[in-house]
Design a protein around this motif. Structure first.
Motif, PDB file in Angstrom:
ATOM      1  N   VAL A   1       0.806  -1.220   0.000  1.00  0.00           N
ATOM      2  CA  VAL A   1       0.000   0.000   0.000  1.00  0.00           C
ATOM      3  C   VAL A   1       0.840   1.272   0.000  1.00  0.00           C
ATOM      4  CG1 VAL A   1      -1.650   1.341   1.353  1.00  0.00           C
ATOM      5  CG2 VAL A   1      -1.978  -1.123   1.094  1.00  0.00           C
ATOM      6  N   VAL A   2       1.774   1.369   0.942  1.00  0.00           N
ATOM      7  CA  VAL A   2       2.452   2.635   1.199  1.00  0.00           C
ATOM      8  C   VAL A   2       3.329   3.125   0.035  1.00  0.00           C
ATOM      9  CG1 VAL A   2       4.156   3.789   2.681  1.00  0.00           C
ATOM     10  CG2 VAL A   2       2.334   2.405   3.691  1.00  0.00           C
ATOM     11  N   PRO A   3       4.155   2.289  -0.608  1.00  0.00           N
ATOM     12  CA  PRO A   3       4.998   2.812  -1.694  1.00  0.00           C
ATOM     13  C   PRO A   3       4.219   3.532  -2.779  1.00  0.00           C
ATOM     14  CG  PRO A   3       5.750   0.636  -1.067  1.00  0.00           C
ATOM     15  CD  PRO A   3       4.469   0.873  -0.327  1.00  0.00           C
ATOM     16  N   LYS A   4       3.051   3.001  -3.166  1.00  0.00           N
ATOM     17  CA  LYS A   4       2.245   3.663  -4.190  1.00  0.00           C
ATOM     18  C   LYS A   4       1.747   5.013  -3.699  1.00  0.00           C
ATOM     19  CE  LYS A   4      -0.252   4.349  -7.833  1.00  0.00           C
ATOM     20  NZ  LYS A   4       0.393   4.817  -9.083  1.00  0.00           N
ATOM     21  N   ILE A   5       1.356   5.094  -2.415  1.00  0.00           N
ATOM     22  CA  ILE A   5       0.907   6.372  -1.842  1.00  0.00           C
ATOM     23  C   ILE A   5       2.038   7.394  -1.883  1.00  0.00           C
ATOM     24  CG2 ILE A   5       0.101   7.514   0.257  1.00  0.00           C
ATOM     25  CD1 ILE A   5      -1.269   4.910   1.043  1.00  0.00           C
ATOM     26  N   LEU A   6       3.219   6.980  -1.508  1.00  0.00           N
ATOM     27  CA  LEU A   6       4.359   7.896  -1.450  1.00  0.00           C
ATOM     28  C   LEU A   6       4.780   8.354  -2.844  1.00  0.00           C
ATOM     29  CD1 LEU A   6       6.527   6.168   1.323  1.00  0.00           C
ATOM     30  CD2 LEU A   6       4.728   7.903   1.559  1.00  0.00           C
ATOM     31  N   VAL A   7       4.819   7.424  -3.797  1.00  0.00           N
ATOM     32  CA  VAL A   7       5.209   7.769  -5.163  1.00  0.00           C
ATOM     33  C   VAL A   7       4.196   8.736  -5.771  1.00  0.00           C
ATOM     34  CG1 VAL A   7       5.500   6.865  -7.502  1.00  0.00           C
ATOM     35  CG2 VAL A   7       6.531   5.673  -5.570  1.00  0.00           C
ATOM     36  N   SER A   8       2.920   8.473  -5.544  1.00  0.00           N
ATOM     37  CA  SER A   8       1.882   9.358  -6.085  1.00  0.00           C
ATOM     38  C   SER A   8       1.986  10.762  -5.500  1.00  0.00           C
ATOM     39  CB  SER A   8       0.490   8.778  -5.786  1.00  0.00           C
ATOM     40  OG  SER A   8       0.319   7.527  -6.417  1.00  0.00           O
ATOM     41  N   PHE A   9       2.326  10.852  -4.222  1.00  0.00           N
ATOM     42  CA  PHE A   9       2.446  12.160  -3.584  1.00  0.00           C
ATOM     43  C   PHE A   9       3.625  12.938  -4.156  1.00  0.00           C
ATOM     44  CE2 PHE A   9       3.895  15.109  -0.344  1.00  0.00           C
ATOM     45  CZ  PHE A   9       2.724  15.685   0.108  1.00  0.00           C
ATOM     46  N   VAL A  10       4.742  12.241  -4.387  1.00  0.00           N
ATOM     47  CA  VAL A  10       5.952  12.912  -4.873  1.00  0.00           C
ATOM     48  C   VAL A  10       5.823  13.288  -6.343  1.00  0.00           C
ATOM     49  CG1 VAL A  10       8.422  12.632  -5.303  1.00  0.00           C
ATOM     50  CG2 VAL A  10       7.444  11.832  -3.156  1.00  0.00           C
ATOM     51  N   THR A  11       5.342  12.357  -7.171  1.00  0.00           N
ATOM     52  CA  THR A  11       5.274  12.588  -8.616  1.00  0.00           C
ATOM     53  C   THR A  11       3.993  13.288  -9.052  1.00  0.00           C
ATOM     54  OG1 THR A  11       4.268  10.421  -9.024  1.00  0.00           O
ATOM     55  CG2 THR A  11       6.681  10.532  -9.006  1.00  0.00           C
ATOM     56  N   ARG A  12       3.003  13.353  -8.150  1.00  0.00           N
ATOM     57  CA  ARG A  12       1.691  13.919  -8.461  1.00  0.00           C
ATOM     58  C   ARG A  12       0.994  13.166  -9.593  1.00  0.00           C
ATOM     59  NH1 ARG A  12       2.356  20.522  -7.823  1.00  0.00           N
ATOM     60  NH2 ARG A  12       3.472  20.453  -5.836  1.00  0.00           N
ATOM     61  N   LYS A  13       1.313  11.881  -9.722  1.00  0.00           N
ATOM     62  CA  LYS A  13       0.660  11.011 -10.697  1.00  0.00           C
ATOM     63  C   LYS A  13      -0.093   9.941  -9.920  1.00  0.00           C
ATOM     64  CE  LYS A  13       4.119  11.734 -14.339  1.00  0.00           C
ATOM     65  NZ  LYS A  13       5.121  11.086 -15.229  1.00  0.00           N
ATOM     66  N   ASN A  14      -1.386  10.125  -9.794  1.00  0.00           N
ATOM     67  CA  ASN A  14      -2.192   9.241  -8.958  1.00  0.00           C
ATOM     68  C   ASN A  14      -2.914   8.149  -9.739  1.00  0.00           C
ATOM     69  OD1 ASN A  14      -1.393  10.994  -6.984  1.00  0.00           O
ATOM     70  ND2 ASN A  14      -3.385  11.984  -6.730  1.00  0.00           N
ATOM     71  N   VAL A  15      -2.461   7.892 -10.954  1.00  0.00           N
ATOM     72  CA  VAL A  15      -3.143   6.909 -11.796  1.00  0.00           C
ATOM     73  C   VAL A  15      -2.630   5.500 -11.477  1.00  0.00           C
ATOM     74  CG1 VAL A  15      -3.527   6.151 -14.162  1.00  0.00           C
ATOM     75  CG2 VAL A  15      -3.508   8.586 -13.624  1.00  0.00           C
ATOM     76  N   ILE A  16      -3.562   4.549 -11.410  1.00  0.00           N
ATOM     77  CA  ILE A  16      -3.220   3.141 -11.242  1.00  0.00           C
ATOM     78  C   ILE A  16      -4.038   2.330 -12.234  1.00  0.00           C
ATOM     79  CG2 ILE A  16      -4.930   2.817  -9.408  1.00  0.00           C
ATOM     80  CD1 ILE A  16      -3.033   0.777  -8.148  1.00  0.00           C
ATOM     81  N   SER A  17      -3.417   1.381 -12.893  1.00  0.00           N
ATOM     82  CA  SER A  17      -4.108   0.583 -13.896  1.00  0.00           C
ATOM     83  C   SER A  17      -5.122  -0.345 -13.236  1.00  0.00           C
ATOM     84  CB  SER A  17      -3.095  -0.247 -14.696  1.00  0.00           C
ATOM     85  OG  SER A  17      -2.484  -1.220 -13.862  1.00  0.00           O
ATOM     86  N   LEU A  18      -6.036  -0.862 -14.053  1.00  0.00           N
ATOM     87  CA  LEU A  18      -7.035  -1.791 -13.544  1.00  0.00           C
ATOM     88  C   LEU A  18      -6.364  -3.034 -12.973  1.00  0.00           C
ATOM     89  CD1 LEU A  18     -10.087  -2.426 -13.299  1.00  0.00           C
ATOM     90  CD2 LEU A  18      -9.938  -3.544 -15.531  1.00  0.00           C
ATOM     91  N   ALA A  19      -5.345  -3.538 -13.689  1.00  0.00           N
ATOM     92  CA  ALA A  19      -4.610  -4.713 -13.200  1.00  0.00           C
ATOM     93  C   ALA A  19      -3.864  -4.392 -11.913  1.00  0.00           C
ATOM     94  CB  ALA A  19      -3.640  -5.208 -14.272  1.00  0.00           C
ATOM     95  N   GLY A  20      -3.258  -3.198 -11.862  1.00  0.00           N
ATOM     96  CA  GLY A  20      -2.550  -2.794 -10.659  1.00  0.00           C
ATOM     97  C   GLY A  20      -3.481  -2.649  -9.475  1.00  0.00           C
ATOM     98  N   CYS A  21      -4.669  -2.130  -9.729  1.00  0.00           N
ATOM     99  CA  CYS A  21      -5.663  -1.989  -8.674  1.00  0.00           C
ATOM    100  C   CYS A  21      -6.106  -3.363  -8.169  1.00  0.00           C
ATOM    101  CB  CYS A  21      -6.864  -1.205  -9.202  1.00  0.00           C
ATOM    102  SG  CYS A  21      -8.054  -0.699  -7.943  1.00  0.00           S
TER     103      CYS A  21
END
Length: 319
Positions: free
Chosen positions: A77-97
């Motif tokens: 959970v946490v790495p995706k939250i942190l990366v999205s906050f830093v890069t401001r790219k909050n998109v996740i694919s259907l497979a990734g979700c």
């Protein structure tokens, strides 16, 4: 509404942590610290149990698995939250979700079942201490462990397949920190009553039944503790059991609140707060409770520290 009549969703937008305010920046820093502390604490606990032969008992065998689950849970959970906050790219694919849902449900479900197994282990240790070694044999421990992982896998698979099959035609914006079943169900434009029923039944199997086993075990344990003649024995038993019950209360309370309510009763703010408890807070609380309140683990930690001093040598048993 049939799936073919809806517009397929290829990706989701996770609102996550808005990065426009100082408050969210502080929260981001706290999550980073919790993530590092959780990985360090659980890894240290795994290492201590591995290198110290005195900790090679059923209790610590299950505790190893709890630490492993916590590491996997927070890492999913946490790495995706942190990366999205830093890069401001909050998109996740259907497979990734779907993958995020599957791994979080697997680890969460495994922890639900494992806590029930650990309560049974404490029940046998306190209520039948002379038969403990015979009852909690290596074969039984491995069988219960296999049952924990198999049950968690099946639960995660059923829930993931069910929610990924839903047509998401209302929106692809997920007002949450990460992909989670109750949150995604609210985005579907189809009738989700059947899925809610499935989710409720699985919640009974993974939450209510194990929690009932834990409650029954600790009623028997409390009765046995009150009959003890030794004050030291009562103190040690109470200390061990209170640690377990603290973990149980934190984890089960949040999970039941999240997964045993109809989707119409969910709010984004409540979901975010509750999810943080069992995905981010619990993985750091578990090693603290089981180490700082456990004299055997503290002794192993002191022994490890002493063995690192020049000229000092201690023999550690292998696994």
């Amino acid at each position: 509404m049939e799936r073919d009549n809806s517009t397929p969703v290829a990706e989701f937008v996770l609102l996550g942590l808005p990065n426009q305010t100082i408050a969210h920046t502080i929260l981001f820093a706290m999550i980073v610290l919790i993530f590092i502390a959780s990985l360090s604490g659980n890894s240290l606990l795994l290492f201590l149990i591995y290198v110290n032969s005195t900790l090679h008992t059923p209790m610590y065998f299950f505790l190893c698995q709890l630490s492993f689950m916590d590491i996997c849970q927070i890492t999913a959970v946490v790495p995706k939250i942190l990366v999205s906050f830093v890069t401001r790219k909050n998109v996740i694919s259907l497979a990734g979700c779907g993958a995020q849902i599957f791994f979080t449900l697997t680890m969460g479900g495994a922890e639900c079942l494992l806590l029930a197994v650990m309560s049974y282990d404490r029940y046998v240790a306190i209520c039948s201490p002379l038969q403990y070694s015979a009852i909690m044999s290596r074969r039984l421990c491995l069988t219960m462990s296999a049952g924990v992982w198999l049950g968690a896998f099946l639960d995660a698979f059923l829930q993931t397949v069910s929610v990924m099959y839903l047509p998401f035609c209302r929106s692809n914006v997920v007002n949450h920190l990460f992909c989670e079943v109750p949150v995604l169900m609210k985005l579907s434009c189809s009738d989700i009553s059947v899925y809610e029923t499935v989710l409720f039944v699985l919640g009974i199997l993974l939450l209510l039944i194990p929690s009932s086993v834990i409650l029954a075990s600790y009623i028997r344990i409390l009765s046995a503790i009150l009959r003890m003649c030794s004050a030291e024995g009562r103190r040690k038993a109470f200390s061990t059991c209170s640690s377990h019950l603290t973990v149980v209360g934190l984890f089960y309370g949040a999970a039941i609140f999240m997964y045993m309510r109809p989707s119409s009763y969910h709010s984004p703010e409540q979901d975010r707060i509750v999810s943080v408890f069992y995905t981010i807070v619990a993985p750091i609380v578990n090693p603290l409770i089981y180490s700082l309140r456990n004299r055997d683990v503290l002794a192993a930690l002191r022994k490890l520290g002493a063995s690192r001093r020049p000229g000092t040598s201690y023999g550690y048993g292998g696994p």
